[in-house]
Scaffold this motif. Structure first.
Motif, PDB file in Angstrom:
ATOM      1  N   PHE A 141       0.831  -1.207   0.000  1.00 59.92           N
ATOM      2  CA  PHE A 141       0.000   0.000   0.000  1.00 59.92           C
ATOM      3  C   PHE A 141       0.866   1.259   0.000  1.00 59.92           C
ATOM      4  O   PHE A 141       0.636   2.191  -0.775  1.00 59.92           O
TER       5      PHE A 141
ATOM      6  N   ARG B 198       2.557   2.159  -3.166  1.00 63.58           N
ATOM      7  CA  ARG B 198       1.660   2.811  -4.130  1.00 63.58           C
ATOM      8  C   ARG B 198       1.308   4.228  -3.706  1.00 63.58           C
ATOM      9  O   ARG B 198       1.144   5.110  -4.548  1.00 63.58           O
TER      10      ARG B 198
ATOM     11  N   TRP C  47      -8.826   0.347  -1.143  1.00 63.44           N
ATOM     12  CA  TRP C  47      -7.777  -0.673  -0.992  1.00 63.44           C
ATOM     13  C   TRP C  47      -8.158  -1.685   0.092  1.00 63.44           C
ATOM     14  O   TRP C  47      -8.010  -2.904  -0.102  1.00 63.44           O
TER      15      TRP C  47
END
Length: 299
Positions: free
Chosen positions: A114, A117, A290
């Motif tokens: 995560f 990104r 997410w």
């Protein structure tokens, strides 16, 4: 302080119920907060807040003004977000709260990907079973398992968790393996679960076909924390009900045994919650998207 900032300040005081808490939340001097509200009330010609020794509450005029502020600020945030997100990567800090075992088993192991990104984001992660007041505690979103109380929060369903009724191998040797629901109230015990929200003990639940059946059982111990609930069951203190993933290891090594598999507990909904009156900022939206994708793969 301009009118929009004064409106934001007023809404935080109304939500937090405190001048001091709002000042801390917005990083403002207490004197500035007091002065701004006095000027706001003077300009509007109405008392918006009622001060008591313990708490600050909105007046009737304050409630009406709060509703208008929330709507106008949300619209303004939406306009600004549309322009910012076109050119700027999501950044900033998010405060979230998730069940401890979900954080340890699913969420935290996936965070390196995560952050690769979204490197400009930071997470402040709380874990626990207690009720979290998102508005008063400044929490951006929570992940909750189970039935939800009525609220003004937005709920986004992630999926459902299958459950099972279990008891320790030692309990089964001592008390026997029940074969029917009727036997549960004759010589058997439960580890009673007290809701962290209501503090009332809740009965065990079973699905008989498509019908839900509740059975209140006697017990020697009542707990309100998941770890204590599991530990009490493993210690042989009674039957308990868990999501299947939570007891998979204990089932595999024989520590726990499944009870009455033909009448399992109902499935538990898994939901992400966040405040309804705030325009969702980019950092919160990408995190929720997410997390929903991550958790739904596990269910």
């Amino acid at each position: 302080m301009d009118r929009l900032d004064a409106m934001r300040l007023f809404t935080r005081i109304a939500e937090l119920g405190s001048f001091t808490a709002a000042a801390d939340d917005l990083n403002l001097p207490r004197a500035t907060v007091t002065h701004t509200i006095k000027r706001l009330e003077s300009r509007l010609g109405a008392q918006l807040l009622q001060r008591t020794t313990r708490r600050v509450r909105t007046t009737r005029d304050g409630e009406a003004y709060y509703s208008h502020c929330v709507r106008l600020l949300a619209e303004m945030d939406a306009v600004e977000a549309d322009f910012r997100e076109a050119a700027v990567q999501p950044r900033g800090r998010l405060r979230i709260d998730v069940p401890a075992h979900v954080a340890r088993q699913w969420l935290i192991p996936a965070l390196p990907a995560f952050f690769a990104r979204y490197p400009a984001l930071e997470l402040d992660i709380g874990t626990g079973d207690r009720f979290v007041d998102l508005l008063r505690e400044g929490v951006d979103c929570v992940l909750r398992v189970g039935k939800l109380p009525d609220s003004n929060l937005v709920g986004r369903r992630v999926g459902t968790l299958q459950q099972m009724t279990v008891a320790s191998a030692g309990y089964v040797r001592k008390q026997g393996m029940p074969q029917t629901l009727a036997e549960l109230q004759n010589g058997h015990y439960a580890v009673n679960w007290a809701s962290p929200t209501t503090h009332r003990s809740e009965p065990l639940e079973f699905m008989v076909g498509r019908k839900r059946r509740e059975i209140a059982m006697p017990g020697h111990v009542t707990v309100s924390g998941v770890e204590a609930y599991l530990a009490s069951c493993e210690a042989g203190l009674g039957l308990a009900q868990f999501p299947v993933y939570r007891v998979a290891d204990a089932m595999a090594n024989g520590t726990l045994r499944e009870i009455l598999p033909a009448t399992p507990p109902p499935s538990l909904p898994v939901t992400v919650l966040y405040p309804s009156h705030r325009q969702m900022p980019a950092r919160l939206r990408v995190f929720v998207d997410w997390m929903v994708a991550l958790i739904s793969k596990q269910l």
